[in-house]
Design a protein around this motif. Structure first.
Motif, PDB file in Angstrom:
ATOM      1  N   LEU A 104     -29.653  32.191  -8.419  1.00 56.57           N
ATOM      2  CA  LEU A 104     -28.651  32.511  -9.430  1.00 56.57           C
ATOM      3  C   LEU A 104     -29.213  33.432 -10.514  1.00 56.57           C
ATOM      4  O   LEU A 104     -28.542  34.361 -10.969  1.00 56.57           O
ATOM      5  N   VAL A 105     -30.441  33.179 -10.923  1.00 62.06           N
ATOM      6  CA  VAL A 105     -31.084  34.018 -11.933  1.00 62.06           C
ATOM      7  C   VAL A 105     -31.312  35.418 -11.366  1.00 62.06           C
ATOM      8  O   VAL A 105     -31.031  36.422 -12.035  1.00 62.06           O
ATOM      9  N   TYR A 106     -31.787  35.501 -10.145  1.00 60.98           N
ATOM     10  CA  TYR A 106     -32.004  36.789  -9.490  1.00 60.98           C
ATOM     11  C   TYR A 106     -30.702  37.588  -9.449  1.00 60.98           C
ATOM     12  O   TYR A 106     -30.678  38.783  -9.767  1.00 60.98           O
ATOM     13  N   GLN A 107     -29.642  36.915  -9.077  1.00 60.69           N
ATOM     14  CA  GLN A 107     -28.326  37.563  -8.982  1.00 60.69           C
ATOM     15  C   GLN A 107     -27.866  38.080 -10.351  1.00 60.69           C
ATOM     16  O   GLN A 107     -27.396  39.209 -10.475  1.00 60.69           O
ATOM     17  N   ALA A 108     -28.022  37.263 -11.380  1.00 66.77           N
ATOM     18  CA  ALA A 108     -27.611  37.668 -12.730  1.00 66.77           C
ATOM     19  C   ALA A 108     -28.439  38.850 -13.220  1.00 66.77           C
ATOM     20  O   ALA A 108     -27.897  39.777 -13.844  1.00 66.77           O
ATOM     21  N   MET A 109     -29.735  38.834 -12.935  1.00 66.92           N
ATOM     22  CA  MET A 109     -30.604  39.933 -13.363  1.00 66.92           C
ATOM     23  C   MET A 109     -30.202  41.232 -12.661  1.00 66.92           C
ATOM     24  O   MET A 109     -30.154  42.292 -13.292  1.00 66.92           O
ATOM     25  N   THR A 110     -29.895  41.137 -11.372  1.00 69.10           N
ATOM     26  CA  THR A 110     -29.471  42.308 -10.608  1.00 69.10           C
ATOM     27  C   THR A 110     -28.155  42.862 -11.143  1.00 69.10           C
ATOM     28  O   THR A 110     -28.006  44.078 -11.314  1.00 69.10           O
ATOM     29  N   GLU A 111     -27.210  41.970 -11.440  1.00 66.29           N
ATOM     30  CA  GLU A 111     -25.913  42.398 -11.971  1.00 66.29           C
ATOM     31  C   GLU A 111     -26.059  43.152 -13.283  1.00 66.29           C
ATOM     32  O   GLU A 111     -25.289  44.061 -13.570  1.00 66.29           O
ATOM     33  N   LYS A 112     -27.039  42.784 -14.083  1.00 62.62           N
ATOM     34  CA  LYS A 112     -27.247  43.443 -15.380  1.00 62.62           C
ATOM     35  C   LYS A 112     -28.144  44.678 -15.266  1.00 62.62           C
ATOM     36  O   LYS A 112     -28.394  45.358 -16.256  1.00 62.62           O
ATOM     37  N   GLY A 113     -28.621  44.974 -14.056  1.00 56.42           N
ATOM     38  CA  GLY A 113     -29.414  46.179 -13.848  1.00 56.42           C
ATOM     39  C   GLY A 113     -30.898  46.035 -14.101  1.00 56.42           C
ATOM     40  O   GLY A 113     -31.617  47.030 -14.184  1.00 56.42           O
ATOM     41  N   TYR A 114     -31.390  44.805 -14.227  1.00 55.35           N
ATOM     42  CA  TYR A 114     -32.814  44.568 -14.429  1.00 55.35           C
ATOM     43  C   TYR A 114     -33.525  44.447 -13.087  1.00 55.35           C
ATOM     44  O   TYR A 114     -32.902  44.167 -12.068  1.00 55.35           O
ATOM     45  N   ASP A 115     -34.842  44.625 -13.109  1.00 59.29           N
ATOM     46  CA  ASP A 115     -35.663  44.353 -11.925  1.00 59.29           C
ATOM     47  C   ASP A 115     -35.984  42.858 -11.965  1.00 59.29           C
ATOM     48  O   ASP A 115     -36.835  42.419 -12.738  1.00 59.29           O
TER      49      ASP A 115
END
Length: 87
Positions: free
Chosen positions: A26-37
């Protein structure tokens, strides 16, 4: 009348307890959605303990803080070993 010297225990259970792997996903997904690595940001969090490495988008920061950092490392290593070393 109840005895007041005895301690009573109770445990509040959350409606849904997430596993460490689920939290990471879930954290990985949220980070990806916000454009972070996500890999760099999660590593930064694990190494420093600073929750600002994790976005608050979709509650990711709150989620990851519910898991001990050593549990995150343990889960990551377990999955790596299962997928890489054991095959």
């Amino acid at each position: 009348m109840k005895k007041l010297e005895n301690t009573q225990y109770f445990k509040i259970q959350s409606d849904q307890e997430l596993k460490v792997g689920d939290v990471l996903q879930l954290v990985y997904q949220a980070m990806t959605e916000k454009g972070y690595d996500p890999v760099n940001q999660i590593v930064g969090y694990i190494m420093s303990g600073d929750p600002t490495y994790i976005t608050s988008h979709n509650g990711a920061r709150s989620l990851i803080m519910k898991v001990e950092r050593d549990e995150l490392v343990e889960e990551l290593l377990r999955v790596y070993v299962d997928k890489t070393v054991k095959e």
